[in-house]
Design a protein around this motif. Structure first.
Motif, PDB file in Angstrom:
ATOM      1  N   HIS A  16      -6.101 -19.547 -18.571  1.00 47.24           N
ATOM      2  CA  HIS A  16      -6.746 -19.105 -17.333  1.00 47.24           C
ATOM      3  C   HIS A  16      -7.128 -20.339 -16.519  1.00 47.24           C
ATOM      4  O   HIS A  16      -7.189 -21.467 -17.031  1.00 47.24           O
ATOM      5  CB  HIS A  16      -7.963 -18.225 -17.623  1.00 47.24           C
ATOM      6  N   ARG A  17      -7.374 -20.138 -15.242  1.00 44.67           N
ATOM      7  CA  ARG A  17      -7.464 -21.287 -14.337  1.00 44.67           C
ATOM      8  C   ARG A  17      -8.632 -22.206 -14.613  1.00 44.67           C
ATOM      9  O   ARG A  17      -8.617 -23.377 -14.212  1.00 44.67           O
ATOM     10  CB  ARG A  17      -7.507 -20.807 -12.893  1.00 44.67           C
ATOM     11  N   SER A  18      -9.686 -21.726 -15.303  1.00 43.95           N
ATOM     12  CA  SER A  18     -10.822 -22.591 -15.610  1.00 43.95           C
ATOM     13  C   SER A  18     -10.748 -23.180 -17.012  1.00 43.95           C
ATOM     14  O   SER A  18     -11.650 -23.895 -17.435  1.00 43.95           O
ATOM     15  CB  SER A  18     -12.132 -21.815 -15.449  1.00 43.95           C
ATOM     16  N   SER A  19      -9.662 -22.914 -17.732  1.00 41.61           N
ATOM     17  CA  SER A  19      -9.534 -23.391 -19.110  1.00 41.61           C
ATOM     18  C   SER A  19      -9.356 -24.904 -19.165  1.00 41.61           C
ATOM     19  O   SER A  19      -8.599 -25.491 -18.383  1.00 41.61           O
ATOM     20  CB  SER A  19      -8.341 -22.712 -19.785  1.00 41.61           C
ATOM     21  N   ARG A  20     -10.017 -25.520 -20.131  1.00 44.12           N
ATOM     22  CA  ARG A  20      -9.823 -26.949 -20.350  1.00 44.12           C
ATOM     23  C   ARG A  20      -8.441 -27.265 -20.900  1.00 44.12           C
ATOM     24  O   ARG A  20      -8.052 -28.428 -20.962  1.00 44.12           O
ATOM     25  CB  ARG A  20     -10.886 -27.471 -21.315  1.00 44.12           C
ATOM     26  N   TRP A  21      -7.713 -26.231 -21.317  1.00 45.75           N
ATOM     27  CA  TRP A  21      -6.362 -26.443 -21.862  1.00 45.75           C
ATOM     28  C   TRP A  21      -5.278 -26.338 -20.800  1.00 45.75           C
ATOM     29  O   TRP A  21      -4.114 -26.635 -21.088  1.00 45.75           O
ATOM     30  CB  TRP A  21      -6.095 -25.449 -22.997  1.00 45.75           C
ATOM     31  N   ARG A  22      -5.641 -25.943 -19.572  1.00 44.39           N
ATOM     32  CA  ARG A  22      -4.614 -25.826 -18.536  1.00 44.39           C
ATOM     33  C   ARG A  22      -3.991 -27.182 -18.220  1.00 44.39           C
ATOM     34  O   ARG A  22      -2.758 -27.315 -18.166  1.00 44.39           O
ATOM     35  CB  ARG A  22      -5.175 -25.183 -17.277  1.00 44.39           C
ATOM     36  N   ALA A  23      -4.799 -28.194 -18.023  1.00 43.24           N
ATOM     37  CA  ALA A  23      -4.258 -29.518 -17.691  1.00 43.24           C
ATOM     38  C   ALA A  23      -3.421 -30.091 -18.833  1.00 43.24           C
ATOM     39  O   ALA A  23      -2.334 -30.626 -18.581  1.00 43.24           O
ATOM     40  CB  ALA A  23      -5.385 -30.469 -17.314  1.00 43.24           C
ATOM     41  N   PRO A  24      -3.859 -30.015 -20.108  1.00 44.27           N
ATOM     42  CA  PRO A  24      -2.996 -30.509 -21.179  1.00 44.27           C
ATOM     43  C   PRO A  24      -1.631 -29.831 -21.227  1.00 44.27           C
ATOM     44  O   PRO A  24      -0.610 -30.508 -21.445  1.00 44.27           O
ATOM     45  CB  PRO A  24      -3.819 -30.216 -22.439  1.00 44.27           C
ATOM     46  N   VAL A  25      -1.575 -28.520 -21.040  1.00 45.70           N
ATOM     47  CA  VAL A  25      -0.275 -27.838 -21.045  1.00 45.70           C
ATOM     48  C   VAL A  25       0.574 -28.331 -19.879  1.00 45.70           C
ATOM     49  O   VAL A  25       1.771 -28.615 -20.036  1.00 45.70           O
ATOM     50  CB  VAL A  25      -0.457 -26.308 -20.992  1.00 45.70           C
ATOM     51  N   ALA A  26      -0.017 -28.466 -18.706  1.00 49.11           N
ATOM     52  CA  ALA A  26       0.728 -28.898 -17.523  1.00 49.11           C
ATOM     53  C   ALA A  26       1.204 -30.338 -17.628  1.00 49.11           C
ATOM     54  O   ALA A  26       2.230 -30.704 -17.010  1.00 49.11           O
ATOM     55  CB  ALA A  26      -0.139 -28.725 -16.276  1.00 49.11           C
ATOM     56  N   ARG A  27       0.518 -31.158 -18.420  1.00 47.85           N
ATOM     57  CA  ARG A  27       0.862 -32.582 -18.517  1.00 47.85           C
ATOM     58  C   ARG A  27       1.815 -32.901 -19.659  1.00 47.85           C
ATOM     59  O   ARG A  27       2.256 -34.052 -19.776  1.00 47.85           O
ATOM     60  CB  ARG A  27      -0.425 -33.398 -18.714  1.00 47.85           C
ATOM     61  N   THR A  28       2.136 -31.923 -20.496  1.00 54.34           N
ATOM     62  CA  THR A  28       2.915 -32.204 -21.702  1.00 54.34           C
ATOM     63  C   THR A  28       4.388 -31.870 -21.503  1.00 54.34           C
ATOM     64  O   THR A  28       4.734 -30.704 -21.273  1.00 54.34           O
ATOM     65  CB  THR A  28       2.367 -31.403 -22.898  1.00 54.34           C
ATOM     66  N   PRO A  29       5.272 -32.862 -21.614  1.00 55.11           N
ATOM     67  CA  PRO A  29       6.713 -32.615 -21.505  1.00 55.11           C
ATOM     68  C   PRO A  29       7.265 -32.052 -22.821  1.00 55.11           C
ATOM     69  O   PRO A  29       7.830 -32.777 -23.650  1.00 55.11           O
ATOM     70  CB  PRO A  29       7.284 -34.003 -21.193  1.00 55.11           C
ATOM     71  N   ARG A  30       7.102 -30.759 -22.993  1.00 62.14           N
ATOM     72  CA  ARG A  30       7.469 -30.120 -24.273  1.00 62.14           C
ATOM     73  C   ARG A  30       8.938 -30.352 -24.628  1.00 62.14           C
ATOM     74  O   ARG A  30       9.282 -30.455 -25.810  1.00 62.14           O
ATOM     75  CB  ARG A  30       7.171 -28.617 -24.193  1.00 62.14           C
ATOM     76  N   HIS A  31       9.793 -30.446 -23.635  1.00 62.89           N
ATOM     77  CA  HIS A  31      11.219 -30.620 -23.924  1.00 62.89           C
ATOM     78  C   HIS A  31      11.495 -31.911 -24.683  1.00 62.89           C
ATOM     79  O   HIS A  31      12.412 -31.985 -25.492  1.00 62.89           O
ATOM     80  CB  HIS A  31      12.038 -30.580 -22.623  1.00 62.89           C
TER      81      HIS A  31
END
Length: 375
Positions: A16-31
């Motif tokens: 959700h947009r206020s989650s502290r985990w949003r930025a880590p997911v967006a910053r991680t190049p999973r590929h």
């Protein structure tokens, strides 16, 4: 490669947009953590190579799906074109939403240290490093290749957690405020409790079930908590390159032979492993059953086998009560029917939401109302 919009879209889907985990997911190049992987189709496992098909690579990496990276003893990184491994998955990049959920259940504070069990490709560790800082994250995996590959790929991202190859059911390399396991165990290793700081929190799943347990360490060195209402499933911990052989010969017996006991089941044939609460309750009461299920326009067939030699086969059309064959020392289908009777009588199964009590030696007890069970 323009992966950032894909990662941002994934973060929007799984947090959700206020989650502290949003930025880590967006910053991680999973590929980057899974450049090659296995896809399962009707004819078995097929190797996929990301750099040779970037569109497929990005689709796989930034979907909320598990990416299987190792089957039986063969890692996709080390496979040759045309290899077709047989057996069970033995490592994967778990779907991002489940990784986030497990980390959220840990209730991590900014200063907490995290011990992560089950490094795999390292995606959960990347998220944790972005959230906590890499000096606060230690991750372990039984497979030396997995640990080294994850270390190298995380290093390329500028992330440097402590990555250790060891059997996580033994001693852990440090003391932690939180331990999160993305592999399933049974029983809970005593070493995990020993490695938790006082008041520390454990998040794990029980092998053979979809039960997600959270528990906090108490003054006696044990822990107390609950079975969460969430469901989660992970690969079992293993002690070597692969899992022990499955019960293929007994499955053949169950498919083809008449039983010592032949009768009519009380309820229609069910695909047990797809009925998560039912499967979890059954595995608490009779741990270690292996299942096989098939269905066509004519009939459903469910097979159950156990290492003690017990087996069952139930066959029926649609919602009819099945013809049941059972053999060996225990009546496996009767045990399943007893659980279904309990469910209908009481309105629900007690295992979900149960209280959890773990002794310092790892002995684990579940309780809800008048119901009690020891793992």
């Amino acid at each position: 490669m323009n992966w950032e919009p894909r990662a941002a879209a994934l973060a929007e889907r799984v947090t959700h947009r206020s989650s502290r985990w949003r930025a880590p997911v967006a910053r991680t190049p999973r590929h980057q953590l899974a450049p090659r992987w296995w896809e399962r189709g009707p004819d078995g496992w097929t190797l996929r190579d990301g750099p040779s098909d970037e569109a497929r690579w990005l689709d796989a990496a930034y979907s909320d799906k598990t990416i299987v990276t190792r089957v039986s003893g063969l890692h996709a990184d080390l496979a040759a074109t045309g290899d077709r491994p047989a057996g069970l998955p033995t490592s994967s990049s778990t779907l991002p939403s489940l990784n986030v959920s497990m980390l959220q259940h840990a209730r991590l504070g900014d200063g907490d240290t995290l011990g992560h069990i089950g490094t795999g490709p390292g995606y959960a560790d990347a998220l944790a490093c972005h959230r906590l800082g890499d000096k606060q994250v230690t991750t372990v995996d039984v497979d030396p290749y997995l640990a080294e590959a994850a270390r190298a790929r995380l290093d390329e991202m500028g992330l440097h957690p402590a990555v250790v190859s060891l059997d996580a059911t033994g001693d852990l390399p440090g003391m932690f405020d939180r331990i999160v396991a993305t592999v399933a165990v049974r029983p809970i290793p005593a070493s995990w409790l020993a490695a938790l700081n006082p008041g520390g929190r454990l998040v794990t799943t029980i092998a053979g079930t979809s039960l997600l347990i959270t528990a906090e360490k108490n003054d006696e060195g044990g822990a107390a908590g609950r079975v969460e209402w969430d469901r989660a499933g992970f690969m079992h911990t293993r002690h070597g390159a692969d899992y022990p052989p499955r019960l293929a010969a007994l499955v053949t017996t169950a498919r083809e032979h008449d039983g010592d006991a032949i009768g009519t089941g009380r309820y229609p044939v069910v695909h047990v492993t797809e009925a998560w609460d039912l499967a979890s309750m059954l595995d608490i009461m009779v741990p270690g059953i292996e299942h096989e299920y098939s269905e066509d326009d004519e009939q459903r067939v469910a097979v159950m086998v156990h290492a003690d030699g017990s087996w069952a086969r139930a066959t029926a059309r649609a919602d009819e009560c099945p013809r049941v064959h059972q053999g060996g020392p225990r009546r496996l289908w009767d045990a399943l029917d007893d659980i279904r009777t309990y469910w209908l009588t009481n309105g629900e199964l007690p295992v979900r939401g149960a209280r959890v009590y773990v002794k310092p030696d790892g002995s684990t007890y579940l309780a809800r109302g008048k119901w009690r069970a020891k793992l």
